[in-house]
Enzyme design. Structure first.
Site, PDB file in Angstrom:
ATOM      1  N   ASP A   8       0.914  -1.288   0.161  1.00 47.77           N
ATOM      2  CA  ASP A   8       0.074  -0.093   0.192  1.00 47.77           C
ATOM      3  C   ASP A   8       1.071   1.287   0.160  1.00 47.77           C
ATOM      4  O   ASP A   8       2.200   1.044   0.097  1.00 47.77           O
ATOM      5  CB  ASP A   8      -0.798   0.221   1.254  1.00 47.77           C
ATOM      6  CG  ASP A   8      -1.639   1.233   1.442  1.00 47.77           C
ATOM      7  OD1 ASP A   8      -2.312   1.621   0.406  1.00 47.77           O
ATOM      8  OD2 ASP A   8      -2.116   1.447   2.554  1.00 47.77           O
ATOM      9  N   ASP A  10       0.003   5.041   0.994  1.00 40.60           N
ATOM     10  CA  ASP A  10      -0.419   6.260   2.228  1.00 40.60           C
ATOM     11  C   ASP A  10      -0.211   5.373   3.463  1.00 40.60           C
ATOM     12  O   ASP A  10      -1.190   4.256   3.487  1.00 40.60           O
ATOM     13  CB  ASP A  10      -1.648   6.805   1.774  1.00 40.60           C
ATOM     14  CG  ASP A  10      -1.656   7.796   0.720  1.00 40.60           C
ATOM     15  OD1 ASP A  10      -0.670   8.545   0.415  1.00 40.60           O
ATOM     16  OD2 ASP A  10      -2.455   7.768   0.100  1.00 40.60           O
ATOM     17  N   GLY A  45      -8.436   4.102   3.176  1.00 44.30           N
ATOM     18  CA  GLY A  45      -8.406   2.864   2.432  1.00 44.30           C
ATOM     19  C   GLY A  45      -9.167   2.841   1.122  1.00 44.30           C
ATOM     20  O   GLY A  45      -9.074   2.016   0.383  1.00 44.30           O
ATOM     21  N   SER A 111      -5.102   2.868  -3.066  1.00 50.18           N
ATOM     22  CA  SER A 111      -6.280   3.610  -3.389  1.00 50.18           C
ATOM     23  C   SER A 111      -6.347   5.057  -3.781  1.00 50.18           C
ATOM     24  O   SER A 111      -7.157   5.647  -4.326  1.00 50.18           O
ATOM     25  CB  SER A 111      -7.148   3.526  -2.218  1.00 50.18           C
ATOM     26  OG  SER A 111      -7.550   2.221  -1.664  1.00 50.18           O
ATOM     27  N   ASP A 168      -1.871  -0.811   6.511  1.00 57.19           N
ATOM     28  CA  ASP A 168      -1.935  -0.084   7.576  1.00 57.19           C
ATOM     29  C   ASP A 168      -3.388   0.296   7.918  1.00 57.19           C
ATOM     30  O   ASP A 168      -3.466   0.816   8.905  1.00 57.19           O
ATOM     31  CB  ASP A 168      -1.008   1.309   7.474  1.00 57.19           C
ATOM     32  CG  ASP A 168      -1.892   2.234   6.697  1.00 57.19           C
ATOM     33  OD1 ASP A 168      -2.343   1.970   5.408  1.00 57.19           O
ATOM     34  OD2 ASP A 168      -1.969   3.367   7.230  1.00 57.19           O
TER      35      ASP A 168
END
Length: 223
Positions: A8, A10, A45, A111, A168
């Site tokens: 991921d 961010d 997310g 995302s 996260d």
């Protein structure tokens, strides 16, 4: 055995969430939308498109989703360019380089919009280390839907059970497990309030991970 790692962005590679938070809440104020911290946390997310699709339906917003997204991205872009202290999260570059040196293919499944991904990868010189960059804006549903991770695995040519995801957010962990992938939950100061208990393993610092142990992770046995 793990054959590729899907990051991921961010909250894992870089903490742009405060900039997103500021841009969203500036836009919410412009639109007259009341937003609690609890409700905002449920969006973490999710893609910007999905956030505004939901808000448009909930609040009957005037204007199309594309226009709403554009304004938020203008606010985020200005904040990103003005923030001279923004850096990769502790241990992120070291882990990426370690995996790259070990020959482990890396994918990104974020995302974030393609524009935001490009800003981050350009600023921090990450392009040489990743094979594929997948943006949530290309999918009708955001995490916890597993589609983005399954697509990243398909691009990598790796079966889901041989993919490891580092996430996260609660939505991200749920999506990774729904995709049938091994998932490491990264619980940092930036992921406060996120339920990561579905992850196969939880770490509080990316320095707790290295290429040797990641490649040896087995879906059938937690490390």
């Amino acid at each position: 055995m793990i054959q590729t790692v899907i990051f991921d962005m961010d909250g894992v590679l870089v903490d742009t969430e405060p900039l997103h938070h500021d841009a969203f809440f500036r836009h919410f104020a412009e639109l007259g939308i009341p937003m609690s911290a609890e409700e905002y946390a449920t969006f973490l997310g999710s893609s910007t498109r999905n956030v505004y699709q939901q808000l448009k339906q909930e609040f009957g917003l005037v204007g199309d989703v594309e226009t709403l997204m554009l304004r938020k991205r203008e606010l985020f872009g200005a904040a990103f360019d003005a923030d001279t202290e923004l850096d990769l999260l502790p241990g992120a570059r070291e882990l990426v380089l370690d995996l790259h040196r070990a020959g482990v293919p890396l994918q990104l499944a974020s995302s974030a919009s393609k524009e935001t991904i490009a800003r981050v990868f350009t600023r921090f010189g990450l392009y040489p280390y990743f094979d594929n960059l997948v943006s949530g804006e290309d999918f009708p549903r955001s995490k916890p839907d597993p589609a983005i991770f399954l697509h990243a695995a398909k691009l990598a040519g790796v079966a889901p059970q041989h993919c490891l995801v580092i996430e996260d957010s609660a939505n991200g962990v749920t999506a990774a497990k729904a995709a049938g992938m091994y998932c490491i939950g990264y619980r940092s100061e930036h992921s406060e309030g996120q339920d990561l208990h579905h992850a196969d393993r939880i770490v509080s610092h990316l320095g707790q991970l290295d290429a040797a142990q990641i490649v040896g992770f087995d879906q059938k046995q937690k490390p």
